[in-house]
Design an enzyme around this catalytic site. Structure first.
Site, short mmCIF file in Angstrom:
data_model
loop_
_atom_site.label_atom_id
_atom_site.label_comp_id
_atom_site.label_asym_id
_atom_site.label_seq_id
_atom_site.Cartn_x
_atom_site.Cartn_y
_atom_site.Cartn_z
N LYS A 72 0.84 -1.21 0.00
CA LYS A 72 0.00 0.00 0.00
C LYS A 72 0.87 1.25 0.00
O LYS A 72 0.62 2.19 -0.76
CB LYS A 72 -0.90 0.03 1.23
CG LYS A 72 -2.13 -0.85 1.12
CD LYS A 72 -2.83 -0.97 2.47
CE LYS A 72 -3.86 -2.08 2.44
NZ LYS A 72 -4.28 -2.53 3.76
N GLN A 84 -5.10 -1.28 9.71
CA GLN A 84 -5.03 -2.63 9.16
C GLN A 84 -5.69 -3.64 10.10
O GLN A 84 -5.40 -3.66 11.29
CB GLN A 84 -3.55 -2.99 8.90
CG GLN A 84 -3.33 -4.33 8.23
CD GLN A 84 -3.79 -4.38 6.78
OE1 GLN A 84 -3.85 -3.37 6.10
NE2 GLN A 84 -4.13 -5.56 6.32
N ASP A 138 -11.53 2.89 4.07
CA ASP A 138 -11.96 1.49 4.03
C ASP A 138 -13.48 1.37 3.92
O ASP A 138 -14.00 0.31 3.57
CB ASP A 138 -11.56 0.79 5.35
CG ASP A 138 -10.29 -0.02 5.22
OD1 ASP A 138 -10.05 -0.57 4.13
OD2 ASP A 138 -9.55 -0.12 6.22
#
Ligand code: GUN
Length: 300
Positions: free
Chosen positions: A54, A98, A121
């Site tokens: 990422k 995460q 997200d």
């Protein structure tokens, strides 16, 4: 094999190119650089790989990348303080914590502490509610990537029968909402679904997101259907030598590809689209934060 292979790797590269163009315009016209912060707690090897990837791609498209790596025994209070500081940082437009988090941390509490406008997200309860009611929201990256590929392949999805296999908050449920938003007739199938093969055989579009290697076989697929395989499962591959493994999806590729009209491979299908959509969401969040026009084709 008869199915068209939907090349997620190439599609993701195209999306990243569009993101990079938009980032360049934001810098040139407005002096703004979109920033993405990723928070990693602990040392889960798979998460470390994701986070590295990422960070690399964030920089490649011209955005600012910030990583916070915290010890596995970080307290909830300390993690919440990191999220708060990122919420308040004007140079950060997207925040990703995460998952999974170590067991002593409350994932829902942490996710819901992120500013919904920076929740790239799309996991914050506000974004879940906005998506469910058809309002503008941040959309979870994997389902967004699947939707982009489906729209690209089909043009309009209106009236198609779609079956989503799997009911997770991260993929199954938001995927179903997105397909409903595009006027599909949507069924969510899961481990308790009766006669699941018959249910799936009624689908023009199948999205498999169950995490069970090669569960869906060609017999389940209606001839000509589009199969989107979200699964990434590592299985033993003794044919490659002792101790070797290989990646497979939730669909048995060869038998499904014999029947389907189009299919995404694993690897090289949905996987690369997830990070591309994370970058797309970050640029979208940045535009919204600054009251600027959003990039076209990169949102639901
Ligand atoms: N872990 C695995 N996939 C994801 C994802 O898309 N977002 C977050 N936050 N964690 C993940």
């Amino acid at each position: 094999m008869t199915a068209t292979v939907i090349d997620g790797k190439a599609f993701a590269a195209k999306v990243r190119g569009q993101v990079a163009d938009h980032v360049a315009r934001l810098k040139e016209a407005h002096g703004i650089t979109p920033g993405l912060a990723v928070v990693l707690v602990g040392e889960d090897p798979a998460s470390q790989v994701y986070v590295r990837s990422k960070g690399k791609m964030t920089v490649e498209v011209g955005m600012k990348s910030v990583e916070h790596k915290l010890d596995a025994d970080t307290s909830e209070e300390d993690l919440l303080a990191v999220v708060k500081s990122l919420n308040e940082d004007p140079e950060i437009h997207g925040i990703l914590v995460q998952l999974p988090l170590p067991g002593h941390l409350n994932e829902d509490l942490v996710i819901n502490s992120i500013d919904p406008a920076k929740d790239v997200d799309g996991f914050h309860i506000s974004n879940v509610g906005l998506l469910g009611t058809g309002q503008k929201s941040m959309v979870p990256c994997t389902p967004l990537g699947c939707l982009m590929m489906l729209r690209d392949h089909h043009g309009s999805l209106s009236g198609l029968n779609a079956v989503v296999i799997g009911r997770s908050n991260i993929v199954g449920k938001p995927m179903a909402q997105l397909l409903l938003g595009d006027s599909c007739t949507v069924t969510i199938a899961h481990s308790r679904t009766k006669d699941i093969q018959d249910v799936v055989r009624g689908a023009d579009v199948v999205v498999a997101a169950v995490g069970r290697p090669e569960m869906v076989t060609g017999e389940w697929i209606k001839p000509g259907a589009t199969v989107i395989d979200v699964g990434i499962n590592r299985i033993d591959a003794p044919e490659k030598g002792e101790g070797k493994t290989r990646l497979v999806g939730d669909c048995h590729y060869d038998s499904c590809a014999d029947v389907a009209g189009a299919i995404t491979p694993v690897p090289g299908g949905v996987g690369p689209m997830t990070i591309a959509c994370l970058l797309a969401n970050t640029v979208t969040a940045c535009c919204r934060a600054n009251g600027l026009a959003e990039p076209e084709g990169l949102t639901a």
